[in-house]
Design a protein around this motif. Structure first.
Motif, PDB file in Angstrom:
ATOM      1  N   ALA A 206       0.790  -1.152   0.192  1.00 29.03           N
ATOM      2  CA  ALA A 206       0.084   0.069   0.102  1.00 29.03           C
ATOM      3  C   ALA A 206       0.930   1.212   0.028  1.00 29.03           C
ATOM      4  O   ALA A 206       1.022   1.886   1.124  1.00 29.03           O
ATOM      5  CB  ALA A 206      -1.135  -0.164   1.229  1.00 29.03           C
ATOM      6  N   ASP A 207       1.467   1.583  -1.397  1.00 29.68           N
ATOM      7  CA  ASP A 207       2.550   2.835  -1.389  1.00 29.68           C
ATOM      8  C   ASP A 207       2.383   3.204  -2.571  1.00 29.68           C
ATOM      9  O   ASP A 207       1.789   2.518  -3.519  1.00 29.68           O
ATOM     10  CB  ASP A 207       3.807   2.304  -0.770  1.00 29.68           C
ATOM     11  CG  ASP A 207       4.141   1.087  -1.684  1.00 29.68           C
ATOM     12  OD1 ASP A 207       3.967   0.942  -2.873  1.00 29.68           O
ATOM     13  OD2 ASP A 207       4.855   0.200  -1.068  1.00 29.68           O
ATOM     14  N   GLY A 208       2.890   4.562  -2.925  1.00 28.71           N
ATOM     15  CA  GLY A 208       3.009   5.066  -4.044  1.00 28.71           C
ATOM     16  C   GLY A 208       1.573   5.034  -4.894  1.00 28.71           C
ATOM     17  O   GLY A 208       0.633   5.375  -4.349  1.00 28.71           O
ATOM     18  N   LYS A 209       1.444   4.573  -6.349  1.00 26.52           N
ATOM     19  CA  LYS A 209       0.464   4.843  -7.026  1.00 26.52           C
ATOM     20  C   LYS A 209      -0.682   3.536  -6.484  1.00 26.52           C
ATOM     21  O   LYS A 209      -1.807   3.833  -6.753  1.00 26.52           O
ATOM     22  CB  LYS A 209       0.824   4.558  -8.459  1.00 26.52           C
ATOM     23  CG  LYS A 209       1.517   5.577  -9.093  1.00 26.52           C
ATOM     24  CD  LYS A 209       2.118   5.474 -10.471  1.00 26.52           C
ATOM     25  CE  LYS A 209       2.759   6.287 -11.033  1.00 26.52           C
ATOM     26  NZ  LYS A 209       3.246   6.215 -12.456  1.00 26.52           N
ATOM     27  N   ASN A 210      -0.021   2.718  -5.798  1.00 29.09           N
ATOM     28  CA  ASN A 210      -1.190   1.610  -5.383  1.00 29.09           C
ATOM     29  C   ASN A 210      -1.860   1.991  -4.162  1.00 29.09           C
ATOM     30  O   ASN A 210      -2.673   1.437  -3.761  1.00 29.09           O
ATOM     31  CB  ASN A 210      -0.292   0.342  -5.079  1.00 29.09           C
ATOM     32  CG  ASN A 210      -1.093  -0.880  -5.212  1.00 29.09           C
ATOM     33  OD1 ASN A 210      -2.068  -0.799  -5.962  1.00 29.09           O
ATOM     34  ND2 ASN A 210      -0.934  -1.847  -4.404  1.00 29.09           N
ATOM     35  N   LEU A 211      -1.640   3.222  -3.446  1.00 31.67           N
ATOM     36  CA  LEU A 211      -2.151   3.535  -2.275  1.00 31.67           C
ATOM     37  C   LEU A 211      -3.706   3.836  -2.533  1.00 31.67           C
ATOM     38  O   LEU A 211      -4.430   3.296  -1.420  1.00 31.67           O
ATOM     39  CB  LEU A 211      -1.519   4.736  -1.380  1.00 31.67           C
ATOM     40  CG  LEU A 211      -2.041   5.152  -0.206  1.00 31.67           C
ATOM     41  CD1 LEU A 211      -1.845   4.049   1.076  1.00 31.67           C
ATOM     42  CD2 LEU A 211      -1.150   6.588   0.245  1.00 31.67           C
ATOM     43  N   ALA A 212      -3.940   4.530  -3.422  1.00 32.52           N
ATOM     44  CA  ALA A 212      -5.487   4.374  -3.546  1.00 32.52           C
ATOM     45  C   ALA A 212      -6.181   3.272  -3.532  1.00 32.52           C
ATOM     46  O   ALA A 212      -7.534   3.086  -3.114  1.00 32.52           O
ATOM     47  CB  ALA A 212      -5.881   5.528  -4.660  1.00 32.52           C
ATOM     48  N   ALA A 213      -5.741   2.443  -4.609  1.00 30.86           N
ATOM     49  CA  ALA A 213      -6.656   1.151  -4.765  1.00 30.86           C
ATOM     50  C   ALA A 213      -6.395   0.348  -3.572  1.00 30.86           C
ATOM     51  O   ALA A 213      -7.379  -0.404  -3.127  1.00 30.86           O
ATOM     52  CB  ALA A 213      -5.791   0.133  -5.684  1.00 30.86           C
ATOM     53  N   ALA A 214      -5.257   0.393  -2.500  1.00 30.08           N
ATOM     54  CA  ALA A 214      -5.256  -0.271  -1.437  1.00 30.08           C
ATOM     55  C   ALA A 214      -6.362   0.071  -0.224  1.00 30.08           C
ATOM     56  O   ALA A 214      -7.119  -0.489   0.253  1.00 30.08           O
ATOM     57  CB  ALA A 214      -3.935  -0.176  -0.590  1.00 30.08           C
ATOM     58  N   LYS A 215      -6.840   1.653  -0.503  1.00 28.74           N
ATOM     59  CA  LYS A 215      -7.566   2.138   0.445  1.00 28.74           C
ATOM     60  C   LYS A 215      -9.010   1.569   0.047  1.00 28.74           C
ATOM     61  O   LYS A 215      -9.833   1.215   0.850  1.00 28.74           O
ATOM     62  CB  LYS A 215      -7.552   3.694   0.686  1.00 28.74           C
ATOM     63  CG  LYS A 215      -6.458   4.285   1.281  1.00 28.74           C
ATOM     64  CD  LYS A 215      -6.263   5.693   1.134  1.00 28.74           C
ATOM     65  CE  LYS A 215      -5.018   6.230   1.859  1.00 28.74           C
ATOM     66  NZ  LYS A 215      -5.061   7.694   1.786  1.00 28.74           N
TER      67      LYS A 215
END
Length: 329
Positions: A206-215
């Motif tokens: 859950a970091d970088g560009k993937n953070l929004a998808a993780a949330k």
């Protein structure tokens, strides 16, 4: 001529080495446990009886997730965090065995290079062999050896495939499910069986560009958890975000595990679960011994070969073939 192997230490030496957390002797004790030789199995049983009074004082944590979710990176980050706060950590990692040769990768010390050099951590890779779902048959006993050696936290990593999750769930106190986001996994991963087994969910990477998808995935998992029956310990299963590579969210994961342990002990579930696990372990071992003794009978082996030909040729039904085997004296 140089001896091909060192002289094996006796049980008293192994027991003393375990008491002193001598890594070499701890490793040799686990090797003894994993041996299939009847004499080694007898000695292993005696050794386990000797160390049993010093077992049961750790917290056992199972960690699972699909290949590529970052289990090794997560375990290394968590293990390093735990040693930094004064814990001694043992990692029992189950490597997939080859179905052809029986060999395994055994690459944990390469995958967890930093943790393997940590003086307060011990990593033991074990081949899965033919046991259910890739879980090493002797992992439970290896846990006891590590506990007797004074390790505070035992991390058991599954290969993340098949039914290994069920087997590991039955030998740990806290079962952690690592998940991914951004690849459809948040939808595919909501499977009742594995979700119901988990005591905690962590969305890794859950970091970088993937953070929004993780949330977004976290919201989906939380909604799914509300549909499941209540946890037997009265625990609300959390869904957390983590980036093991960036070392973010690791402390929060440990705080969750510690909070669960406190809650489960208070509810009486912690001790109850361990008792139930011991009983399942005993019954599984009984079934294993019965199977071994059945197939070792000379008359049975010959009869199986004879009946197999008839079953393969369609001349005899499977049901009648099995009935004939159990009617043998």
């Amino acid at each position: 001529m140089r001896e091909r192997s060192r002289k094996r230490p006796d049980l008293d030496q192994l027991k003393s080495g375990i008491d002193q957390c001598d890594r070499t002797l701890v490793a040799r004790a686990i090797t003894l446990i994993e041996s299939k030789r009847p004499e080694d199995q007898r000695l292993a049983g005696n050794l386990l009886d000797m160390v049993l009074p010093k077992t049961g004082r750790s917290i056992r944590i199972g960690i699972t997730g699909v290949p590529g979710v970052g289990k090794s990176t997560f375990i290394e980050a968590l293990g390093t965090f735990l040693t930094d706060i004064g814990k001694k950590v043992a990692v029992l990692s189950i490597d997939p065995s080859s179905t052809r040769t029986g060999g395994s990768i055994l690459g944990d010390k390469t995958r967890m290079a930093q943790l393997s050099r940590n003086p307060n951590a011990y990593i033991r890779p074990s081949p899965s062999g033919k046991s259910l779902g890739g879980v090493a048959q002797k992992t439970r006993e290896s846990i006891l050896i590590c506990e007797a050696a004074g390790f505070d936290v035992i991390l058991v990593e599954t290969v993340g495939v098949g039914q290994s999750e069920t087997a590991v769930k039955d030998m740990v106190d806290f079962f952690l499910l690592l998940m991914l986001a951004g690849g459809g996994d948040e939808l595919q991963g909501i499977k009742r069986g594995i979700m119901e087994m988990a005591d905690g969910l962590v969305i890794n990477k859950a970091d970088g560009k993937n953070l929004a998808a993780a949330k977004q995935a976290r919201k989906a998992y939380l909604n799914a958890l509300h549909l499941f029956p209540p946890h037997p310990a009265g625990w609300q299963v959390p869904v957390q975000l983590c980036s093991a590579l960036q070392n973010e969210g690791i402390a929060a994961c440990w705080e969750t595990i510690a909070a669960y342990q406190e809650k489960a002990i208070e509810a009486g579930y912690f001790a109850h679960q361990r008792k139930e696990q011991n009983l399942k372990w005993m019954h599984a071992l009984i079934r294993e011994r019965l199977e071994e003794s059945f197939f070792l009978q000379n008359n049975i082996r010959g009869k199986i070969e004879e009946l197999s030909e008839s079953v393969a040729a369609g001349e005899l039904s499977v049901r009648h073939a099995v009935a004939q085997l159990f009617s043998e004296k």
